[in-house]
Write a protein that holds these residues in place. Sequence first.
Motif, PDB file in Angstrom:
ATOM      1  N   ILE A  57     -12.197 -11.942  -1.860  1.00  0.00           N
ATOM      2  CA  ILE A  57     -12.589 -13.044  -2.747  1.00  0.00           C
ATOM      3  C   ILE A  57     -11.830 -14.312  -2.384  1.00  0.00           C
ATOM      4  CG2 ILE A  57     -12.475 -13.886  -5.128  1.00  0.00           C
ATOM      5  CD1 ILE A  57     -13.108 -11.035  -6.032  1.00  0.00           C
ATOM      6  N   LEU A  58     -10.529 -14.175  -2.129  1.00  0.00           N
ATOM      7  CA  LEU A  58      -9.729 -15.342  -1.750  1.00  0.00           C
ATOM      8  C   LEU A  58     -10.189 -15.919  -0.417  1.00  0.00           C
ATOM      9  CD1 LEU A  58      -6.155 -14.142  -2.781  1.00  0.00           C
ATOM     10  CD2 LEU A  58      -7.597 -15.826  -3.949  1.00  0.00           C
ATOM     11  N   GLN A  59     -10.583 -15.042   0.504  1.00  0.00           N
ATOM     12  CA  GLN A  59     -11.058 -15.508   1.805  1.00  0.00           C
ATOM     13  C   GLN A  59     -12.344 -16.312   1.653  1.00  0.00           C
ATOM     14  OE1 GLN A  59     -11.809 -12.396   4.623  1.00  0.00           O
ATOM     15  NE2 GLN A  59     -11.902 -13.795   6.353  1.00  0.00           N
ATOM     16  N   VAL A  60     -13.258 -15.811   0.820  1.00  0.00           N
ATOM     17  CA  VAL A  60     -14.497 -16.542   0.572  1.00  0.00           C
ATOM     18  C   VAL A  60     -14.197 -17.870  -0.124  1.00  0.00           C
ATOM     19  CG1 VAL A  60     -16.664 -16.513  -0.721  1.00  0.00           C
ATOM     20  CG2 VAL A  60     -15.944 -14.485   0.532  1.00  0.00           C
ATOM     21  N   ARG A  61     -13.287 -17.839  -1.107  1.00  0.00           N
ATOM     22  CA  ARG A  61     -12.916 -19.075  -1.799  1.00  0.00           C
ATOM     23  C   ARG A  61     -12.420 -20.136  -0.821  1.00  0.00           C
ATOM     24  NH1 ARG A  61      -7.306 -19.285  -4.755  1.00  0.00           N
ATOM     25  NH2 ARG A  61      -6.813 -19.353  -2.521  1.00  0.00           N
ATOM     26  N   ASP A  62     -11.655 -19.709   0.171  1.00  0.00           N
ATOM     27  CA  ASP A  62     -11.081 -20.656   1.133  1.00  0.00           C
ATOM     28  C   ASP A  62     -12.124 -21.242   2.079  1.00  0.00           C
ATOM     29  OD1 ASP A  62      -8.638 -20.160  -0.004  1.00  0.00           O
ATOM     30  OD2 ASP A  62      -7.976 -18.741   1.534  1.00  0.00           O
ATOM     31  N   HIS A  63     -13.336 -20.632   2.102  1.00  0.00           N
ATOM     32  CA  HIS A  63     -14.379 -21.109   3.015  1.00  0.00           C
ATOM     33  C   HIS A  63     -15.623 -21.590   2.261  1.00  0.00           C
ATOM     34  CE1 HIS A  63     -11.865 -18.709   5.762  1.00  0.00           C
ATOM     35  NE2 HIS A  63     -12.326 -19.492   6.709  1.00  0.00           N
ATOM     36  N   LEU A  64     -15.468 -21.948   0.996  1.00  0.00           N
ATOM     37  CA  LEU A  64     -16.614 -22.437   0.236  1.00  0.00           C
ATOM     38  C   LEU A  64     -17.189 -23.685   0.899  1.00  0.00           C
ATOM     39  CD1 LEU A  64     -15.384 -22.046  -3.456  1.00  0.00           C
ATOM     40  CD2 LEU A  64     -17.093 -20.664  -2.276  1.00  0.00           C
ATOM     41  N   ASN A  65     -18.511 -23.714   0.961  1.00  0.00           N
ATOM     42  CA  ASN A  65     -19.218 -24.829   1.591  1.00  0.00           C
ATOM     43  C   ASN A  65     -19.972 -25.595   0.508  1.00  0.00           C
ATOM     44  OD1 ASN A  65     -21.470 -26.303   2.834  1.00  0.00           O
ATOM     45  ND2 ASN A  65     -20.837 -25.320   4.744  1.00  0.00           N
ATOM     46  N   ARG A  66     -19.506 -26.786   0.216  1.00  0.00           N
ATOM     47  CA  ARG A  66     -20.096 -27.556  -0.879  1.00  0.00           C
ATOM     48  C   ARG A  66     -21.566 -27.846  -0.645  1.00  0.00           C
ATOM     49  NH1 ARG A  66     -17.877 -33.268  -3.482  1.00  0.00           N
ATOM     50  NH2 ARG A  66     -19.663 -33.595  -4.874  1.00  0.00           N
ATOM     51  N   ASP A  67     -21.924 -28.226   0.582  1.00  0.00           N
ATOM     52  CA  ASP A  67     -23.321 -28.551   0.871  1.00  0.00           C
ATOM     53  C   ASP A  67     -24.229 -27.344   0.661  1.00  0.00           C
ATOM     54  OD1 ASP A  67     -22.634 -31.132   1.500  1.00  0.00           O
ATOM     55  OD2 ASP A  67     -22.498 -30.761   3.657  1.00  0.00           O
ATOM     56  N   SER A  68     -23.750 -26.164   1.090  1.00  0.00           N
ATOM     57  CA  SER A  68     -24.539 -24.943   0.927  1.00  0.00           C
ATOM     58  C   SER A  68     -24.746 -24.626  -0.545  1.00  0.00           C
ATOM     59  CB  SER A  68     -23.827 -23.781   1.632  1.00  0.00           C
ATOM     60  OG  SER A  68     -24.501 -22.555   1.371  1.00  0.00           O
ATOM     61  N   ILE A  69     -23.696 -24.748  -1.325  1.00  0.00           N
ATOM     62  CA  ILE A  69     -23.793 -24.462  -2.764  1.00  0.00           C
ATOM     63  C   ILE A  69     -24.703 -25.475  -3.448  1.00  0.00           C
ATOM     64  CG2 ILE A  69     -22.509 -24.339  -4.934  1.00  0.00           C
ATOM     65  CD1 ILE A  69     -20.116 -23.342  -3.274  1.00  0.00           C
ATOM     66  N   ASP A  70     -24.534 -26.757  -3.114  1.00  0.00           N
ATOM     67  CA  ASP A  70     -25.366 -27.787  -3.727  1.00  0.00           C
ATOM     68  C   ASP A  70     -26.843 -27.563  -3.428  1.00  0.00           C
ATOM     69  OD1 ASP A  70     -23.213 -29.051  -4.857  1.00  0.00           O
ATOM     70  OD2 ASP A  70     -23.040 -30.607  -3.317  1.00  0.00           O
ATOM     71  N   ARG A  71     -27.148 -27.176  -2.178  1.00  0.00           N
ATOM     72  CA  ARG A  71     -28.552 -26.922  -1.821  1.00  0.00           C
ATOM     73  C   ARG A  71     -29.114 -25.760  -2.625  1.00  0.00           C
ATOM     74  NH1 ARG A  71     -26.668 -27.721   3.491  1.00  0.00           N
ATOM     75  NH2 ARG A  71     -26.595 -25.466   3.816  1.00  0.00           N
ATOM     76  N   ALA A  72     -28.324 -24.697  -2.753  1.00  0.00           N
ATOM     77  CA  ALA A  72     -28.792 -23.521  -3.491  1.00  0.00           C
ATOM     78  C   ALA A  72     -29.029 -23.851  -4.957  1.00  0.00           C
ATOM     79  CB  ALA A  72     -27.774 -22.389  -3.358  1.00  0.00           C
ATOM     80  N   ILE A  73     -28.116 -24.576  -5.570  1.00  0.00           N
ATOM     81  CA  ILE A  73     -28.248 -24.911  -6.995  1.00  0.00           C
ATOM     82  C   ILE A  73     -29.438 -25.840  -7.220  1.00  0.00           C
ATOM     83  CG2 ILE A  73     -27.116 -25.941  -8.984  1.00  0.00           C
ATOM     84  CD1 ILE A  73     -26.041 -23.187  -7.962  1.00  0.00           C
ATOM     85  N   ALA A  74     -29.633 -26.804  -6.330  1.00  0.00           N
ATOM     86  CA  ALA A  74     -30.779 -27.708  -6.462  1.00  0.00           C
ATOM     87  C   ALA A  74     -32.089 -26.928  -6.367  1.00  0.00           C
ATOM     88  CB  ALA A  74     -30.724 -28.787  -5.384  1.00  0.00           C
ATOM     89  N   LEU A  75     -32.141 -25.967  -5.456  1.00  0.00           N
ATOM     90  CA  LEU A  75     -33.346 -25.161  -5.281  1.00  0.00           C
ATOM     91  C   LEU A  75     -33.597 -24.295  -6.509  1.00  0.00           C
ATOM     92  CD1 LEU A  75     -35.615 -24.198  -3.384  1.00  0.00           C
ATOM     93  CD2 LEU A  75     -34.016 -22.506  -2.481  1.00  0.00           C
ATOM     94  N   LEU A  76     -32.568 -23.625  -6.994  1.00  0.00           N
ATOM     95  CA  LEU A  76     -32.715 -22.729  -8.140  1.00  0.00           C
ATOM     96  C   LEU A  76     -33.033 -23.492  -9.419  1.00  0.00           C
ATOM     97  CD1 LEU A  76     -29.720 -20.336  -7.388  1.00  0.00           C
ATOM     98  CD2 LEU A  76     -32.152 -19.793  -7.142  1.00  0.00           C
ATOM     99  N   SER A  77     -32.432 -24.645  -9.596  1.00  0.00           N
ATOM    100  CA  SER A  77     -32.620 -25.394 -10.840  1.00  0.00           C
ATOM    101  C   SER A  77     -34.039 -25.932 -10.983  1.00  0.00           C
ATOM    102  CB  SER A  77     -31.610 -26.540 -10.926  1.00  0.00           C
ATOM    103  OG  SER A  77     -31.834 -27.491  -9.903  1.00  0.00           O
ATOM    104  N   SER A  78     -34.738 -26.087  -9.863  1.00  0.00           N
ATOM    105  CA  SER A  78     -36.108 -26.605  -9.913  1.00  0.00           C
ATOM    106  C   SER A  78     -37.161 -25.508  -9.815  1.00  0.00           C
ATOM    107  CB  SER A  78     -36.316 -27.621  -8.780  1.00  0.00           C
ATOM    108  OG  SER A  78     -36.172 -26.998  -7.513  1.00  0.00           O
ATOM    109  N   ALA A  79     -36.731 -24.249  -9.770  1.00  0.00           N
ATOM    110  CA  ALA A  79     -37.664 -23.136  -9.566  1.00  0.00           C
ATOM    111  C   ALA A  79     -38.423 -22.789 -10.844  1.00  0.00           C
ATOM    112  CB  ALA A  79     -36.908 -21.911  -9.067  1.00  0.00           C
ATOM    113  N   ASN A  80     -39.676 -22.359 -10.670  1.00  0.00           N
ATOM    114  CA  ASN A  80     -40.444 -21.823 -11.790  1.00  0.00           C
ATOM    115  C   ASN A  80     -39.989 -20.413 -12.132  1.00  0.00           C
ATOM    116  OD1 ASN A  80     -42.068 -24.152 -11.878  1.00  0.00           O
ATOM    117  ND2 ASN A  80     -43.469 -23.309 -10.346  1.00  0.00           N
TER     118      ASN A  80
END
Length: 199
Positions: free
Chosen positions: A30-53
Motif C-alpha cells: 500500500i505504501l509503495q502504491v501511495r508513493d507512485h500515485l499518478n494525479r493525471d491517471s486518477i483525475d481521468r478515472a474520476i472524470a470518466l466515472l462521474s459522468s457515467a450513466n
Amino acid sequence: LPDERLTAVFNDDSVLELGTKVLGNTASSILQVRDHLNRDSIDRAIALLSSANRVDCFAVGYYGAVAQDAQYKFLRLGLPSGTYTDPRVQALAAQVLGPGDVAFIVSPSGRKDELLAVADTARERGARVECGQGDEARTMHQAHQRRERGAADVEERPAVEIAVLGLHAHALARRRGIAQHVVVREHHALGVGRGARGE
C-alpha cells in the motif's frame, strides 16, 4: 530491485510469523502504491466515472471480490453498477453497454484474454473502458513480478487494490457532492463490516 520490506512466506513459519509477514507485505505494498500515485491517471478515472450513466465491473478469479467491492462503492454513491466474473456472462453484459456507460475492468496485469475481449466489445458499443487500478496497479504488479512470490502474494494484492478503490470512491464522492462519512463508514479493506453482514 525487490522491495526489502516485502518478506517471503515459508511453510515452516509460525502463525505469528505468517501474520506478521502477510500484514507487513500488505502494508508495504500500500505504501509503495501511495508513493507512485499518478494525479493525471486518477483525475481521468474520476472524470470518466462521474459522468457515467452506469458502471459495470468485470474481473476473473479472486479479483472478483475486488470487482464486487467496486460495485458496492458505486452503488453507495448512487451510480448504477453490476459485477460480472463469468466469461460467458461478461461477453453478454459487454454487448448491452452503450454510449455513456463504463466498463470498469479489474486486472492488474491487463493481459487476461476474457477481459481484453470485454474491453473490445465495450468500445465497439460506444462505451468507455477504465482499467480499475490504473497506473498504481501496474506499479504494484511490476514490483511483484520482480520479487520471489510467497504464499502471502495472493492475499495481499486484492487488498491493495481495494485500498486504491477506496481512494477512487472518496474522490468520486467529493466530485458528486456526497458526504464523505458515507464512504468512510462503508469502506473496509477486506469487505468486512456492515455491508458484508447484509445490514
